[in-house]
Design an enzyme around this catalytic site. Structure first.
Site, PDB file in Angstrom:
ATOM      1  N   THR A  45       0.832  -1.205   0.000  1.00  0.00           N
ATOM      2  CA  THR A  45       0.000   0.000   0.000  1.00  0.00           C
ATOM      3  C   THR A  45       0.864   1.252   0.000  1.00  0.00           C
ATOM      4  O   THR A  45       0.407   2.327  -0.344  1.00  0.00           O
ATOM      5  CB  THR A  45      -0.920   0.074   1.225  1.00  0.00           C
ATOM      6  OG1 THR A  45      -0.168  -0.281   2.366  1.00  0.00           O
ATOM      7  CG2 THR A  45      -2.103  -0.820   1.061  1.00  0.00           C
TER       8      THR A  45
ATOM      9  N   GLU B  86      -3.957   7.066  13.356  1.00  0.00           N
ATOM     10  CA  GLU B  86      -3.267   5.859  13.799  1.00  0.00           C
ATOM     11  C   GLU B  86      -2.276   6.219  14.890  1.00  0.00           C
ATOM     12  O   GLU B  86      -1.739   7.330  14.922  1.00  0.00           O
ATOM     13  CB  GLU B  86      -2.479   5.246  12.641  1.00  0.00           C
ATOM     14  CG  GLU B  86      -3.333   4.711  11.522  1.00  0.00           C
ATOM     15  CD  GLU B  86      -2.494   3.857  10.579  1.00  0.00           C
ATOM     16  OE1 GLU B  86      -2.487   2.646  10.765  1.00  0.00           O
ATOM     17  OE2 GLU B  86      -1.839   4.425   9.688  1.00  0.00           O
TER      18      GLU B  86
ATOM     19  N   ARG C 218       8.987  -0.329  -2.487  1.00  0.00           N
ATOM     20  CA  ARG C 218      10.097   0.271  -1.740  1.00  0.00           C
ATOM     21  C   ARG C 218      11.302  -0.641  -1.736  1.00  0.00           C
ATOM     22  O   ARG C 218      11.211  -1.789  -1.357  1.00  0.00           O
ATOM     23  CB  ARG C 218       9.686   0.531  -0.293  1.00  0.00           C
ATOM     24  CG  ARG C 218       8.961   1.816  -0.151  1.00  0.00           C
ATOM     25  CD  ARG C 218       8.889   2.237   1.290  1.00  0.00           C
ATOM     26  NE  ARG C 218       7.763   3.134   1.418  1.00  0.00           N
ATOM     27  CZ  ARG C 218       7.179   3.436   2.560  1.00  0.00           C
ATOM     28  NH1 ARG C 218       7.621   2.914   3.680  1.00  0.00           N
ATOM     29  NH2 ARG C 218       6.183   4.270   2.582  1.00  0.00           N
TER      30      ARG C 218
ATOM     31  N   LYS D 140       5.003   4.998  -5.796  1.00  0.00           N
ATOM     32  CA  LYS D 140       3.643   4.631  -5.405  1.00  0.00           C
ATOM     33  C   LYS D 140       2.641   5.253  -6.374  1.00  0.00           C
ATOM     34  O   LYS D 140       2.793   6.403  -6.772  1.00  0.00           O
ATOM     35  CB  LYS D 140       3.394   5.163  -3.982  1.00  0.00           C
ATOM     36  CG  LYS D 140       1.971   4.972  -3.488  1.00  0.00           C
ATOM     37  CD  LYS D 140       1.892   5.200  -1.987  1.00  0.00           C
ATOM     38  CE  LYS D 140       1.188   6.486  -1.650  1.00  0.00           C
ATOM     39  NZ  LYS D 140       0.736   6.544  -0.265  1.00  0.00           N
TER      40      LYS D 140
ATOM     41  N   LYS E 198      -2.778  10.454   5.145  1.00  0.00           N
ATOM     42  CA  LYS E 198      -2.615  11.171   6.406  1.00  0.00           C
ATOM     43  C   LYS E 198      -1.843  12.455   6.113  1.00  0.00           C
ATOM     44  O   LYS E 198      -1.157  12.550   5.092  1.00  0.00           O
ATOM     45  CB  LYS E 198      -1.924  10.297   7.440  1.00  0.00           C
ATOM     46  CG  LYS E 198      -0.613   9.688   7.018  1.00  0.00           C
ATOM     47  CD  LYS E 198      -0.276   8.509   7.922  1.00  0.00           C
ATOM     48  CE  LYS E 198       0.932   7.761   7.396  1.00  0.00           C
ATOM     49  NZ  LYS E 198       0.906   6.335   7.754  1.00  0.00           N
TER      50      LYS E 198
ATOM     51  N   ASP F  44       8.025  12.339   3.733  1.00  0.00           N
ATOM     52  CA  ASP F  44       7.075  12.724   2.689  1.00  0.00           C
ATOM     53  C   ASP F  44       5.902  13.540   3.224  1.00  0.00           C
ATOM     54  O   ASP F  44       4.953  13.822   2.491  1.00  0.00           O
ATOM     55  CB  ASP F  44       6.560  11.479   1.948  1.00  0.00           C
ATOM     56  CG  ASP F  44       5.789  10.547   2.864  1.00  0.00           C
ATOM     57  OD1 ASP F  44       6.125  10.478   4.056  1.00  0.00           O
ATOM     58  OD2 ASP F  44       4.842   9.886   2.388  1.00  0.00           O
TER      59      ASP F  44
ATOM     60  N   ASP G  38       3.543  13.003   5.664  1.00  0.00           N
ATOM     61  CA  ASP G  38       2.236  12.518   6.111  1.00  0.00           C
ATOM     62  C   ASP G  38       2.161  12.235   7.617  1.00  0.00           C
ATOM     63  O   ASP G  38       1.075  12.179   8.177  1.00  0.00           O
ATOM     64  CB  ASP G  38       1.750  11.321   5.279  1.00  0.00           C
ATOM     65  CG  ASP G  38       2.717  10.162   5.272  1.00  0.00           C
ATOM     66  OD1 ASP G  38       3.784  10.271   5.900  1.00  0.00           O
ATOM     67  OD2 ASP G  38       2.407   9.139   4.626  1.00  0.00           O
ATOM     68  N   ARG G  39       3.309  12.056   8.278  1.00  0.00           N
ATOM     69  CA  ARG G  39       3.267  11.817   9.731  1.00  0.00           C
ATOM     70  C   ARG G  39       3.487  13.116  10.500  1.00  0.00           C
ATOM     71  O   ARG G  39       4.000  14.084   9.952  1.00  0.00           O
ATOM     72  CB  ARG G  39       4.360  10.824  10.144  1.00  0.00           C
ATOM     73  CG  ARG G  39       4.148   9.443   9.586  1.00  0.00           C
ATOM     74  CD  ARG G  39       5.142   8.458  10.183  1.00  0.00           C
ATOM     75  NE  ARG G  39       4.864   7.110   9.679  1.00  0.00           N
ATOM     76  CZ  ARG G  39       5.351   5.992  10.201  1.00  0.00           C
ATOM     77  NH1 ARG G  39       6.167   6.055  11.238  1.00  0.00           N
ATOM     78  NH2 ARG G  39       5.037   4.817   9.693  1.00  0.00           N
TER      79      ARG G  39
ATOM     80  N   SER H 131       8.883   7.432   2.398  1.00  0.00           N
ATOM     81  CA  SER H 131       8.358   7.956   3.667  1.00  0.00           C
ATOM     82  C   SER H 131       9.459   8.328   4.662  1.00  0.00           C
ATOM     83  O   SER H 131      10.303   9.149   4.360  1.00  0.00           O
ATOM     84  CB  SER H 131       7.377   6.942   4.265  1.00  0.00           C
ATOM     85  OG  SER H 131       6.706   7.503   5.356  1.00  0.00           O
ATOM     86  N   HIS H 132       9.446   7.676   5.819  1.00  0.00           N
ATOM     87  CA  HIS H 132      10.360   8.042   6.906  1.00  0.00           C
ATOM     88  C   HIS H 132      11.658   7.247   6.854  1.00  0.00           C
ATOM     89  O   HIS H 132      12.488   7.366   7.758  1.00  0.00           O
ATOM     90  CB  HIS H 132       9.656   7.799   8.240  1.00  0.00           C
ATOM     91  CG  HIS H 132       9.013   6.450   8.291  1.00  0.00           C
ATOM     92  ND1 HIS H 132       7.821   6.173   7.642  1.00  0.00           N
ATOM     93  CD2 HIS H 132       9.409   5.301   8.852  1.00  0.00           C
ATOM     94  CE1 HIS H 132       7.519   4.899   7.818  1.00  0.00           C
ATOM     95  NE2 HIS H 132       8.454   4.348   8.559  1.00  0.00           N
TER      96      HIS H 132
ATOM     97  N   SER I 232       0.640   5.414  15.070  1.00  0.00           N
ATOM     98  CA  SER I 232       1.972   5.578  14.498  1.00  0.00           C
ATOM     99  C   SER I 232       2.184   6.975  13.917  1.00  0.00           C
ATOM    100  O   SER I 232       2.869   7.127  12.921  1.00  0.00           O
ATOM    101  CB  SER I 232       2.177   4.519  13.420  1.00  0.00           C
ATOM    102  OG  SER I 232       1.123   4.582  12.472  1.00  0.00           O
TER     103      SER I 232
ATOM    104  N   ARG J  82       4.983  -6.092  17.242  1.00  0.00           N
ATOM    105  CA  ARG J  82       4.529  -4.878  17.929  1.00  0.00           C
ATOM    106  C   ARG J  82       3.552  -5.283  19.031  1.00  0.00           C
ATOM    107  O   ARG J  82       2.611  -6.039  18.784  1.00  0.00           O
ATOM    108  CB  ARG J  82       3.839  -3.932  16.963  1.00  0.00           C
ATOM    109  CG  ARG J  82       4.721  -3.469  15.806  1.00  0.00           C
ATOM    110  CD  ARG J  82       4.201  -2.155  15.226  1.00  0.00           C
ATOM    111  NE  ARG J  82       4.705  -1.864  13.907  1.00  0.00           N
ATOM    112  CZ  ARG J  82       5.924  -1.398  13.626  1.00  0.00           C
ATOM    113  NH1 ARG J  82       6.792  -1.191  14.609  1.00  0.00           N
ATOM    114  NH2 ARG J  82       6.282  -1.143  12.376  1.00  0.00           N
TER     115      ARG J  82
ATOM    116  N   ASP K  50       7.444  13.856   8.736  1.00  0.00           N
ATOM    117  CA  ASP K  50       8.406  12.882   8.221  1.00  0.00           C
ATOM    118  C   ASP K  50       8.833  13.178   6.785  1.00  0.00           C
ATOM    119  O   ASP K  50       8.497  14.220   6.225  1.00  0.00           O
ATOM    120  CB  ASP K  50       7.832  11.465   8.345  1.00  0.00           C
ATOM    121  CG  ASP K  50       6.750  11.192   7.316  1.00  0.00           C
ATOM    122  OD1 ASP K  50       6.069  12.144   6.917  1.00  0.00           O
ATOM    123  OD2 ASP K  50       6.594  10.026   6.903  1.00  0.00           O
TER     124      ASP K  50
HETATM  125  C1  G1P Z   1       3.380   0.973  10.215  1.00  0.00           C
HETATM  126  C2  G1P Z   1       2.410   1.593  11.199  1.00  0.00           C
HETATM  127  C3  G1P Z   1       1.065   1.815  10.529  1.00  0.00           C
HETATM  128  C4  G1P Z   1       1.244   2.672   9.266  1.00  0.00           C
HETATM  129  C5  G1P Z   1       2.292   2.025   8.370  1.00  0.00           C
HETATM  130  C6  G1P Z   1       2.601   2.904   7.165  1.00  0.00           C
HETATM  131  O1  G1P Z   1       2.897  -0.288   9.792  1.00  0.00           O
HETATM  132  O2  G1P Z   1       2.253   0.771  12.339  1.00  0.00           O
HETATM  133  O3  G1P Z   1       0.207   2.452  11.437  1.00  0.00           O
HETATM  134  O4  G1P Z   1       0.045   2.769   8.563  1.00  0.00           O
HETATM  135  O5  G1P Z   1       3.513   1.820   9.100  1.00  0.00           O
HETATM  136  O6  G1P Z   1       3.093   4.162   7.534  1.00  0.00           O
HETATM  137  P1  G1P Z   1       3.391  -1.687  10.432  1.00  0.00           P
HETATM  138  O7  G1P Z   1       4.891  -1.725  10.308  1.00  0.00           O
HETATM  139  O8  G1P Z   1       2.987  -1.679  11.876  1.00  0.00           O
HETATM  140  O9  G1P Z   1       2.688  -2.752   9.635  1.00  0.00           O
HETATM  141 ZN    ZN Z   2       5.393   9.149   5.495  1.00  0.00          ZN
END
Ligand code: G1P
Ligand code: ZN
Length: 542
Positions: A17, A362, A21, A125, A375, A278, A280-281, A112-113, A364, A495, A276
């Site tokens: 999703t 979320e 990467r 993406k 986000k 990109d 979104d966080r 992303s991060h 996260s 987790r 972060d």
């Molecule tokens: C992690 C975060 C989740 C977020 C995802 C993408 O996924 O826990 O909330 O949507 O990164 O940024 P996870 O590694 O837990 O599957």
């Molecule tokens: Zn991001």
């Protein structure tokens, strides 16, 4: 001139999703980007003559990839590609622009991060016309195509200038270079009370926004310092660098430690925030007061009516299952529905499209609303500024007042990283095998009320998503959740999410790990984490 190039498939070009990467050197292989981008276009229908939005977080290889996407899009028959100046476009801004222009879709170049630079990560993406990440049928089709591709088509032309605003022709297609900030800033102005925030800054309110050398720098400079009058220097690390200056662009208490330490010091400004790679966080810290992402969602929801874009109230609040229940209490008080979805932003899309939920988040560090389908880090920061401006209170006052009204959900996440994958699967399966016997058992002084493996029934399309994490509920309202990360790259990441509800304001002052001490001990012994994985303690605590 369109050149047809023979190619052979690469293995493992499976987009999740968050897209495809991989490490930069993987993307640098001959035809690697070309194969994947052609596979995206081969999996879509009806885009001839239409518009594609294109940009990225500025990380290493962004510019090279942009040129390739432009030339393949031109050969594929797109009418126009609108690319953010310099190749810059945050993830939420991409979603905003796709929706605003009713574009066919968009391509976001980001990991992303994750670390950037020549040996860091890169990603591609595809987002659909609704503005969100491509749903599984599309990513499945792209993956299938990557396995059979034999040729790609590319326009033979010199590189396009992506640093000058305006339009140029590339084959039969128009390349439009646009200001990556303008549309997004305009949308924020509709949602958030810029007047009130301007007055807040004019009155001496101080802030530090750490863009982490990533994509939000230009947005934060333009909006916070430019439009809202925050003092120059409010935005730090505000120029996107291809390697993020060697830092992890992840706004958490590990990688944004400097910001946290500043906010806990005597020199603290009123608000600290970060986003972060990109964009979104988000991270929100008041003077002397950290705000957990779960609490931030609840507090934004409780106060959203103070922002012009939400003054009519919220339709519903959605949170991912492991996110604390704080937002549910707000929904209950507001008399609106709350939704609990599996981890991952994509599950919010249907709820937002159907207008069942207005804000979502979320644990996260992802928070957002129906304004886009990703986000949105800066949106969360602007919502907090709006709330602070209207209420005239400090972050700490708002947090403590919220807890006094709704109770406090003590909450922590413990991550066990790079665990042996078989051991992690074994642990989860052993937990699943005990779901029926756990209720009624007294463990560490707590009685298990119920236990299950979370399954989500999408109220919009009726789809069912199973095995989303083992939940153990206790009779005092506490909860422990176990799930395996879906985004890790090495081994498995276990987790463990630990939560306890405390209604009594006299008991809201404990340090989180201390307040959850007994539950934390139980979280380790219940599935015998040490025996099964060899880990006596987590690697990361958030
Ligand atoms: C992690 C975060 C989740 C977020 C995802 C993408 O996924 O826990 O909330 O949507 O990164 O940024 P996870 O590694 O837990 O599957
Ligand atoms: Zn991001």
């Amino acid at each position: 001139m369109i050149r047809v190039v023979a190619t052979t498939p690469y293995e493992g070009q499976k987009p999740g999703t968050s897209g495809l990467r991989k490490k930069v050197p993987v993307f640098e292989q001959p035809n690697y980007v070309e194969n994947f981008v052609q596979s995206i276009f081969d999996s879509l229908e009806g885009f001839a003559g239409k518009t594609l939005i294109l940009g990225g977080d500025g990380r290493f290889y962004n510019r090279e990839a942009i040129q390739k996407v432009l030339k393949i899009a031109a050969a594929a028959g797109f009418g126009r590609v609108a690319v953010g100046k310099g190749g810059i476009l945050s993830t939420p801004a991409t979603s905003c622009v796709i929706r605003k222009r009713k574009a066919f879709g968009g391509i976001i170049l980001s990991a992303s991060h994750n670390l950037g630079g020549p040996n860091g990560d890169f990603g591609i993406k595809y987002n659909i016309g609704a503005g969100g990440p491509a749903p599984e049928p599309i990513t499945d089709a792209i993956f299938a195509r990557t396995k059979t591709i034999t040729e790609y088509r590319i326009v033979d032309a010199p590189d396009v200038d992506i640093d000058t605003l305006g339009e140029t022709a590339l084959g039969d297609m128009v390349v439009e270079v646009f200001d990556p900030v303008a549309d997004y800033a305009e949308l924020m102005q509709q949602l958030v009370d810029f007047e009130a925030i301007r007055a807040l800054f004019a009155g001496g309110f101080t802030m530090r926004f750490d863009a982490m050398h990533a994509v939000t720098g230009p947005y934060a400079h333009a909006i916070l310092e430019g439009m809202l009058g925050a003092a120059p220097g409010t935005v730090v690390n505000g120029t996107p660098l291809p390697d993020f200056a060697g830092h992890h662009p992840d706004p958490n208490l590990v990688y944004a430690r400097d910001l946290y330490d500043l906010l806990m010091s005597d020199a603290a400004p009123d608000l600290g925030a970060a986003s972060d790679g990109d964009g979104d966080r988000n991270l929100i810290i008041g003077r002397g007061q950290f705000v957990t992402p779960s609490d931030s969602l609840a507090m934004i929801a409780a106060n959203a009516h103070l922002a012009p874009g939400y003054k009519a109230g919220l339709k519903g609040i959605a949170r991912s299952m492991p996110t604390s229940g704080a937002a549910d209490r707000v929904a209950e008080k507001l008399g609106i529905k709350s939704y609990e979805t599996p981890t991952g932003w994509k599950f919010f899309g249907n709820l937002l499209d159907a207008d069942l939920a207005t804000v979502c988040g979320e644990e996260s560090a992802g928070t957002g609303s129906n304004h886009v389908r990703e986000k949105d880090g800066l949106w969360a920061v602007l919502m907090w500024l709006n709330i602070l401006a209207v209420r005239g209170e400090s972050v700490a006052d708002i947090v403590r007042g919220h807890w006094a009204t709704y109770g406090r959900n003590y909450y922590t996440r413990h991550d066990y990283e790079e665990v042996d994958a078989a051991a992690a699967d074994g642990l989860m399966n052993a937990l699943r095998a005990r779901l029926d016997e756990l209720p009624g058992q007294v463990l560490g002084g707590l009685t298990v009320e119920k236990a299950d493996d979370f399954a989500y029934h999408d109220p919009v399309d009726g789809s069912v998503t199973t095995k989303q994490g083992v939940r153990v509920f206790f009779t005092d309202g506490s909860r422990i959740v176990y799930r395996l990360s879906g985004t890790g790259t090495a081994g498995a990441t276990l987790r463990v999410y630990i939560e306890r509800f405390e209604p009594d304001p006299a008991k809201h002052d404990f340090e989180t790990q201390a307040a959850l001490g007994d539950l934390i001990t139980l979280s380790r012994s219940l599935p015998d984490i040490e025996g099964r994985t060899g880990r006596g303690a987590p690697d990361v605590i958030t």
